[in-house]
Write a protein that holds these residues in place. Structure first.
Motif, mmCIF file in Angstrom:
data_model
loop_
_atom_site.group_PDB
_atom_site.id
_atom_site.type_symbol
_atom_site.label_atom_id
_atom_site.label_comp_id
_atom_site.label_asym_id
_atom_site.label_seq_id
_atom_site.Cartn_x
_atom_site.Cartn_y
_atom_site.Cartn_z
ATOM 1 N N ALA A 89 -22.779 -4.859 -45.141
ATOM 2 C CA ALA A 89 -23.946 -5.742 -45.012
ATOM 3 C C ALA A 89 -24.194 -6.093 -43.553
ATOM 4 C CB ALA A 89 -23.736 -7.008 -45.848
ATOM 5 N N TYR A 90 -23.130 -6.309 -42.808
ATOM 6 C CA TYR A 90 -23.235 -6.633 -41.382
ATOM 7 C C TYR A 90 -23.933 -5.499 -40.633
ATOM 8 C CZ TYR A 90 -21.587 -8.376 -36.817
ATOM 9 O OH TYR A 90 -21.508 -8.858 -35.529
ATOM 10 N N VAL A 91 -23.442 -4.288 -40.841
ATOM 11 C CA VAL A 91 -24.004 -3.132 -40.145
ATOM 12 C C VAL A 91 -25.437 -2.863 -40.620
ATOM 13 C CG1 VAL A 91 -23.766 -0.634 -39.763
ATOM 14 C CG2 VAL A 91 -21.756 -2.133 -39.606
ATOM 15 N N LYS A 92 -25.682 -3.018 -41.905
ATOM 16 C CA LYS A 92 -27.039 -2.824 -42.436
ATOM 17 C C LYS A 92 -28.002 -3.826 -41.793
ATOM 18 C CE LYS A 92 -29.744 -2.725 -46.687
ATOM 19 N NZ LYS A 92 -29.735 -2.946 -48.135
ATOM 20 N N LEU A 100 -32.940 -9.123 -33.796
ATOM 21 C CA LEU A 100 -32.222 -10.320 -34.233
ATOM 22 C C LEU A 100 -30.729 -10.148 -34.015
ATOM 23 C CD1 LEU A 100 -33.659 -11.685 -37.618
ATOM 24 C CD2 LEU A 100 -33.448 -12.852 -35.435
ATOM 25 N N TYR A 101 -30.236 -8.945 -34.288
ATOM 26 C CA TYR A 101 -28.814 -8.693 -34.076
ATOM 27 C C TYR A 101 -28.460 -8.836 -32.600
ATOM 28 C CZ TYR A 101 -24.178 -6.910 -34.113
ATOM 29 O OH TYR A 101 -22.826 -6.824 -33.937
ATOM 30 N N GLU A 102 -29.321 -8.318 -31.746
ATOM 31 C CA GLU A 102 -29.102 -8.463 -30.305
ATOM 32 C C GLU A 102 -29.082 -9.946 -29.919
ATOM 33 O OE1 GLU A 102 -31.216 -7.064 -26.116
ATOM 34 O OE2 GLU A 102 -32.097 -6.459 -28.018
ATOM 35 N N ALA A 103 -29.956 -10.726 -30.528
ATOM 36 C CA ALA A 103 -30.031 -12.160 -30.226
ATOM 37 C C ALA A 103 -28.745 -12.889 -30.615
ATOM 38 C CB ALA A 103 -31.230 -12.798 -30.933
ATOM 39 N N VAL A 143 -7.894 -11.970 -38.024
ATOM 40 C CA VAL A 143 -8.502 -10.938 -38.868
ATOM 41 C C VAL A 143 -10.025 -10.997 -38.757
ATOM 42 C CG1 VAL A 143 -8.855 -10.195 -41.268
ATOM 43 C CG2 VAL A 143 -6.554 -10.738 -40.456
ATOM 44 N N VAL A 144 -10.588 -12.204 -38.758
ATOM 45 C CA VAL A 144 -12.043 -12.344 -38.607
ATOM 46 C C VAL A 144 -12.486 -11.779 -37.263
ATOM 47 C CG1 VAL A 144 -13.937 -14.002 -38.354
ATOM 48 C CG2 VAL A 144 -12.301 -14.261 -40.215
ATOM 49 N N ARG A 145 -11.757 -12.097 -36.212
ATOM 50 C CA ARG A 145 -12.096 -11.544 -34.890
ATOM 51 C C ARG A 145 -12.045 -10.021 -34.906
ATOM 52 N NH1 ARG A 145 -8.936 -14.994 -30.232
ATOM 53 N NH2 ARG A 145 -10.425 -16.724 -30.148
ATOM 54 N N HIS A 152 -19.141 -4.970 -35.146
ATOM 55 C CA HIS A 152 -20.048 -5.081 -34.007
ATOM 56 C C HIS A 152 -20.002 -3.803 -33.173
ATOM 57 C CE1 HIS A 152 -22.167 -6.462 -30.482
ATOM 58 N NE2 HIS A 152 -21.114 -6.158 -29.747
ATOM 59 N N GLY A 153 -18.817 -3.302 -32.933
ATOM 60 C CA GLY A 153 -18.691 -2.063 -32.171
ATOM 61 C C GLY A 153 -19.397 -0.913 -32.863
#
Length: 189
Positions: A89-92, A100-103, A143-145, A152-153
């Motif tokens: 979902a994050y990558v999608k 928005l992702y850049e923001a 783990v979250v980090r 993100h990568g």
């Protein structure tokens, strides 16, 4: 200055989202926003305090929406399936809303209370997914980090055409996430 009928803060923010998604955050200027809304630039100040305020609002909107996307994806899932769904979902989200992702990737003010709260909500959500793993609070935060760094990568490389081989990207993401999930079962020394 009279406000244009039908123009409100939500319309202004939605138009900003559309510009950012199409042209990137740097492409979001007050002149571009005014042109999109068919108003004069000074009219925008009835709804925003300026470009820094607009970018802050954009960041907050992105954090709220990425959390919502992950929440929706994990409904009815637990443990590995939930974390896998959250990663996809994050990558999608980054694919659908690159601006928005850049923001949210480069928050304008890490000390802004609204941004801190929205960011914390994302972290708390991921911590709830991790609860069944029985990790200590510190380990869960690590783990979250790691999870965020990984997705993100992946999203950033994909956005910048870093994956040029004819190889299914979602399969690469699935394998990456599954490898990470297997690592959660191994005690940290």
């Amino acid at each position: 200055m009279a406000q244009r009928p039908g123009l409100d803060a939500e319309n202004v923010l939605q138009a900003a989202v559309e510009i950012a998604d199409a042209q990137g955050v740097e492409g979001l200027t007050l002149a571009a926003l005014a042109a999109k809304l068919n108003v004069k630039t000074p009219s925008l100040y009835n709804h925003i305090k300026g470009l820094p305020d607009l970018r802050r609002q954009l960041s907050r909107r992105g954090l709220v929406l990425i959390k919502a996307a992950m929440v929706e994806a994990v409904i009815g899932k637990a443990e590995d399936d939930a974390l896998l769904a959250a990663g996809f979902a994050y990558v999608k989200f980054a694919r659908i809303h690159p601006g928005l992702y850049e923001a949210i990737s480069f928050l304008p003010d890490y000390e802004d209370p609204e941004l801190k709260e929205a960011g914390s909500e994302v972290v708390f959500f991921l911590l709830r997914i991790l609860a069944p793993y029985g990790l200590s609070e510190e380990d869960a935060l690590h783990v979250v980090r790691g999870f965020r760094s990984m997705v993100h990568g992946f999203a950033s490389l994909e956005h910048r055409n870093g994956f040029r081989m004819e190889l299914e990207r979602d399969e690469s993401l699935r394998r990456l996430l599954q490898t990470y999930l297997r690592g959660l079962r191994v005690p940290v020394e």
